[in-house]
Scaffold this motif. Structure first.
Motif, PDB file in Angstrom:
ATOM      1  N   GLU A 139       0.836  -1.207   0.000  1.00 21.11           N
ATOM      2  CA  GLU A 139       0.000   0.000   0.000  1.00 21.11           C
ATOM      3  C   GLU A 139       0.871   1.257   0.000  1.00 21.11           C
ATOM      4  O   GLU A 139       0.572   2.235  -0.694  1.00 21.11           O
ATOM      5  CB  GLU A 139      -0.932  -0.008   1.210  1.00 21.11           C
ATOM      6  N   ALA A 140       1.955   1.236   0.793  1.00 23.09           N
ATOM      7  CA  ALA A 140       2.877   2.375   0.825  1.00 23.09           C
ATOM      8  C   ALA A 140       3.535   2.566  -0.532  1.00 23.09           C
ATOM      9  O   ALA A 140       3.694   3.698  -1.019  1.00 23.09           O
ATOM     10  CB  ALA A 140       3.929   2.166   1.911  1.00 23.09           C
ATOM     11  N   ASN A 141       3.913   1.449  -1.187  1.00 19.07           N
ATOM     12  CA  ASN A 141       4.514   1.525  -2.522  1.00 19.07           C
ATOM     13  C   ASN A 141       3.539   2.101  -3.536  1.00 19.07           C
ATOM     14  O   ASN A 141       3.916   2.916  -4.390  1.00 19.07           O
ATOM     15  CB  ASN A 141       4.956   0.129  -2.980  1.00 19.07           C
ATOM     16  N   GLN A 142       2.289   1.679  -3.448  1.00 21.94           N
ATOM     17  CA  GLN A 142       1.286   2.165  -4.381  1.00 21.94           C
ATOM     18  C   GLN A 142       1.063   3.666  -4.212  1.00 21.94           C
ATOM     19  O   GLN A 142       0.949   4.411  -5.191  1.00 21.94           O
ATOM     20  CB  GLN A 142      -0.033   1.402  -4.176  1.00 21.94           C
ATOM     21  N   ARG A 143       0.992   4.121  -2.964  1.00 21.17           N
ATOM     22  CA  ARG A 143       0.807   5.555  -2.718  1.00 21.17           C
ATOM     23  C   ARG A 143       1.985   6.347  -3.258  1.00 21.17           C
ATOM     24  O   ARG A 143       1.813   7.429  -3.841  1.00 21.17           O
ATOM     25  CB  ARG A 143       0.637   5.819  -1.215  1.00 21.17           C
TER      26      ARG A 143
END
Length: 262
Positions: free
Chosen positions: A98-102
Motif C-alpha cells: 500500500e505504501a509503494n502504491q501511494r
C-alpha cells in the motif's frame, strides 16, 4: 504443412553493413545526449526552485521534526526500517504494498529513485524531496576524510584527460581519476556554446598534467602517445628480426648437416 509454407515465405532480413551499423550507433548516441540534456535542464530548474523557495531543511529544522518541504511527509516516522521482504508478515506485506502504491501515485512522472532515513519507513522521492541535511558528526567525518587526502599536487599525478565530443560537435577536455575506465558524466558545460551539452562520445588522451604540474595539452599528449607506440612497434620489429635471423641460422646448420651426411 501450412506452418512450413508460411515459414518458407518469410524473407530473411538483410544484414546491416558496417556503415549502417555506425550510423545507427551515432543516432543512438545523439538521442541519448539529447535526453541527458533535457534531464539535466529539468534538475537545474528544480534546484533553482528549491533555492528560491528555501525547500531544503537546515539541521536545526530537521532535528525539530519539520516535515519534508518537497512532499509534506515526515522526514522520519521512527518506526524502524522495513525488514527484508522475505521476512515480512502478511500484514506487513499488505502495508508495504500500500505504501509503494501511494508512492507510485504521488511520483508517477518523476522518473527517479527513492531515499529513506535509517530507522524510518517513510519513502521520499530523489527528484521531489531534498535529501536530509548533514549533521555535525557527518561534517566532522568528511573534514577528517578531506584532511587525509594527498595534496592537490600529488593528486594531479593520478589524473587523466579525456576529450568529450558534445551534441553540438564541439570537443572539450575532461579531467578525472585514472581509476575510471570511462566517463560517467552525461552533460558538461560547453565553453563555445555557453550552454550545457550532452556527451555523444569520449576518448581517453592520457595523463592530464606534466611532471611540473602544468596542464598537458592535447597535441603534446598525442605526440607522447605516438612516440610510445612507435617505440613499442620498433621493439616488436627488432624481436621479430632476431627471431627470423635465429631461424635462418638453424636452417643453414640443418642444411650443412645434411650435406655432410651425403
Amino acid at each position: 504443412m501450412h506452418e512450413n509454407t508460411v515459414q518458407r515465405g518469410v524473407k530473411p532480413m538483410a544484414k546491416l553493413t558496417e556503415e549502417q551499423k555506425q550510423q545507427r550507433a551515432a543516432k543512438r548516441a545523439l538521442r541519448s545526449a539529447l535526453e541527458a540534456e533535457a534531464d539535466d535542464r529539468r534538475r537545474r530548474e528544480r534546484d533553482e526552485q528549491w533555492e528560491r523557495e528555501g525547500t531544503r531543511l537546515s539541521w536545526a529544522e530537521y532535528v525539530a521534526g519539520e516535515p519534508c518541504r518537497g512532499c509534506g511527509l515526515p522526514m522520519t516516522d521512527e518506526l524502524g526500517s522495513w525488514p527484508p521482504l522475505l521476512k515480512l508478515s502478511e500484514a506487513e506485506k499488505l502495508e508495504y504494498e500500500e505504501a509503494n502504491q501511494r508512492f507510485r501515485e504521488r511520483h508517477a512522472d518523476c522518473r527517479d529513485a527513492r531515499w529513506t532515513v535509517s530507522g524510518s519507513r517513510v519513502t521520499h522521492c530523489c527528484f521531489c524531496c531534498p535529501p536530509p541535511p548533514m549533521g555535525p558528526k557527518q561534517v566532522e567525518k568528511l573534514a577528517r576524510l578531506f584532511a587525509s587526502w594527498p595534496s592537490r599536487e600529488e593528486r594531479k599525478k593520478d589524473l587523466d584527460r579525456w576529450d568529450l565530443t558534445l551534441r553540438c560537435d564541439h570537443v572539450v577536455p575532461y579531467i578525472q581519476h585514472r581509476e575510471n575506465t570511462r566517463v560517467s558524466a552525461r552533460v558538461v558545460d560547453c565553453p563555445e556554446c555557453g550552454e550545457r551539452r550532452g556527451v555523444v562520445s569520449s576518448e581517453q588522451v592520457g595523463p592530464a598534467y606534466r611532471d611540473d604540474g602544468t596542464i598537458r595539452e592535447r597535441v603534446a599528449a598525442d605526440r607522447e602517445r605516438l612516440a610510445r607506440e612507435l617505440a613499442a612497434a620498433e621493439a616488436k620489429l627488432t624481436r621479430q628480426q632476431k627471431s627470423a635471423a635465429a631461424t635462418q641460422r638453424r636452417i643453414a646448420e640443418f642444411q650443412e648437416e645434411l650435406g655432410s651426411e651425403s
